[in-house]
Design a protein around this motif. Structure first.
Motif, short mmCIF file in Angstrom:
data_model
loop_
_atom_site.label_atom_id
_atom_site.label_comp_id
_atom_site.label_asym_id
_atom_site.label_seq_id
_atom_site.Cartn_x
_atom_site.Cartn_y
_atom_site.Cartn_z
N ARG A 1 0.85 -1.18 0.00
CA ARG A 1 0.00 0.00 0.00
C ARG A 1 0.89 1.24 0.00
NH1 ARG A 1 -3.06 -3.75 3.52
NH2 ARG A 1 -5.23 -3.81 2.84
N LEU B 1 3.47 0.52 -2.93
CA LEU B 1 2.64 -0.05 -3.99
C LEU B 1 3.43 -1.08 -4.82
CD1 LEU B 1 0.79 3.24 -4.98
CD2 LEU B 1 -0.23 1.27 -3.84
N PRO C 1 -4.74 -3.26 -1.91
CA PRO C 1 -3.84 -3.12 -3.05
C PRO C 1 -4.29 -4.00 -4.22
CG PRO C 1 -2.84 -4.45 -1.33
CD PRO C 1 -4.19 -4.06 -0.82
#
Ligand code: FAD
Ligand code: SF4
Length: 478
Positions: free
Chosen positions: A324, A349, A384
């Motif tokens: 994330r 990410l 995610p």
């Protein structure tokens, strides 16, 4: 005019990454007074609502303002047995500091403006340690000495139960699987955040109160609960923690130089591997280290790895990969800030897909995929979502997996009548944290929940009240 927040002094990043000494200094008296005087002493102190154990924060800060440091310490002690520990490790920015009226309400975590309640708590706790105030705590009520209670696990939950029961005059024996007491406070949280001496002080104090510690003893293997019952224990507390690491389940995870964060941190913190060969436990390190995860464990592992690199004369880099963004990281904000200052790289990410070896079967790189944030999941954080055709790789000689911990089933699987849920956590049957076995109470990470030190301690207090009540009722265990 509103005074500026007072931050305690810290060791400079380039200096502190060469050793394992504490990073943040405690407040001087003058700093503590300045910070305490920023508190508005609100009529309706919102901060208290944010404290998981309901410490009367307004009152203890008032004691500090009046230079009554003893009073401040004992005010905190009414709800929290270990202020020096919590003042160092509590995620206050998500708790009392977040609800403090000086913070912008609704923000995901506290801003600089809110009162530094945790640093004030540490000030009061350290004052008590320096002046040995714990010895002034009224102890041992007569009349309970015939009972003997077994506490399994010496993490914050178990230590908290032991302290409460000792004060009631109940003979308490703590059984610990490892060779040192303290649980995660000892083997997980590195000494540069929580020095061993602080923990030793609290444990020695418990010993002075009559608590006995039996180390290197795994209940469920070395002895069973039944054995302890035969030895005359009348009630039990299980504070087993969550010590089993989770893995990614991807190819290459069994390669040499891929550690779980738990093993890596235990080697360094508990077994002093950073002083190998003076101490006998080795630990590997590399010039390029990648840590996978976003919680305290990941940040601790990364900062420990960086220190090991420097101690071994390696210049290299340490990166944290997280699926994330920084906003969703569960780690304490102060540790994230410190890690950045120390030069840890954050790659957000990003999700690992495979660990790849060179021709000599040595870890060489991690193949990763890029993510974007989707809709919130059950934790409330945005999920995610992997982006197609986004694969790339990162060079890496050592990987540390820090994606979570689960229940250790050694004891629970040896007691079939002890109910657990599908995650292996002990099922709680009443408000005093009694399990399905009569007279057996449980608390801390082994029953699930927030997974914080303060929550484990608070459950310890509740269970101790339940145990005292159970013993007084004259009931016999299972
Ligand atoms: P633990 O601390 O896990 O202790 C359990 C103990 O029981 C262990 O010593 C274990 O060896 C022993 N044990 C287990 N089974 C047996 C058995 N069968 N017989 C005998 N002994 C047994 N929380 C925060 O609030 N702030 C932080 O900054 C923070 N940082 C963290 C960093 C790391 C690396 C980790 C891993 C966790 C961190 N946490 C933090 C979470 C916090 O430490 C835990 O929530 C807390 O320690 C749980 O306490 P506990 O007493 O339930 O268990
Ligand atoms: Fe002080 Fe903040 Fe609590 Fe008000 S909410 S009493 S300002 S710490």
């Amino acid at each position: 005019m509103m005074q500026e927040p007072v931050r305690p002094l810290e060791r400079g990043a380039s200096e502190r990454i060469k050793d394992f000494e504490e990073v943040v200094f405690k407040y001087s008296e003058e700093e503590a007074l300045r910070e305490a005087n920023r508190c508005l002493q609100c009529k309706d102190p919102l901060c208290i609502k944010g404290c998981p154990v309901g410490i009367d924060i307004k009152k203890f800060i008032r004691h500090i303002r009046e230079k009554d440091y003893r009073g401040a310490y004992f005010e905190i002690r009414k709800k929290n047995n270990f202020p020096s520990i919590c003042g160092r490790v509590c995620p206050a920015e998500y708790q009392c500091r977040k609800t403090c009226v000086l913070n912008s309400q609704g923000a995901p975590f506290a801003s600089e403006k809110s009162i530094n309640i945790h640093f004030l708590e540490r000030f009061a706790g350290d004052y008590a340690m320096l002046n040995n105030l714990s010895s002034g705590i009224p102890e041992t009520r007569p009349g309970s000495k015939s009972f003997k209670v077994a506490v399994v696990g010496s993490g914050p939950a178990g230590l908290s139960v032991a302290g409460e029961l000792a004060r009631e005059g109940i003979k308490t024996v703590v059984f610990e699987a490892l060779h040192k007491a303290g649980g995660v406070l000892r083997y997980g949280i590195p000494p540069f955040r929580l020095p061993g001496e602080v923990l030793d002080y609290e444990i020695n104090y418990l010993k002075q109160m009559g608590v006995e510690f039996v180390l290197n003893c795994i209940i469920g293997k070395t002895k069973s609960l039944q054995d302890l019952k035969k030895e005359g224990f009348s009630a039990f507390f299980l504070g087993l923690g969550a010590g089993v690491p989770s893995f990614l389940g991807i190819k290459g995870e069994n390669l040499p130089n891929v550690y779980s964060a738990n093993e890596f941190l235990t080697r360094v913190n508990l077994m002093s591997a950073y002083r190998f060969p003076e101490y006998h436990t080795p630990v590997n390190i590399a010039e390029k280290v990648v840590v996978v995860g976003g919680g305290n464990t990941a940040v601790d592992a990364a900062r420990v790895a960086l220190r090991l690199q420097r101690l071994r004369g390696l210049k290299g880099r340490v990166s944290i990969l997280y699926r994330r963004t920084e906003k969703e990281m569960p780690a304490r904000r102060l540790e994230i800030e410190h890690a950045k200052e120390e030069g840890i790289e954050f790659k957000f990410l990003v999700q690992p897909e495979e660990l790849l070896a060179d021709s000599g079967n040595r870890l060489e790189k991690i193949k990763c995929l890029r993510c974007r944030l989707g809709e919130p999941d059950s934790s409330g954080r945005r999920r995610p979502v992997v982006i197609e055709n986004s694969a790339f790789s990162i060079e890496c000689g050592l990987a540390i997996i820090a994606i979570g911990l689960g229940a250790n089933r050694v004891l629970t699987s040896s007691e079939p009548a002890l109910e657990t849920n599908r995650r292996g956590e002990i099922t709680i049957k009443d408000n005093f944290l009694q399990s399905s076995l009569r007279g057996v109470f449980a608390g801390g990470d082994i029953v699930g929940g927030e997974g914080t030190v303060i929550e484990a301690m608070s459950m310890g207090k509740t269970a101790a009240a339940g145990i005292t009540r159970f013993l007084k009722s004259g009931s016999l265990p299972f």
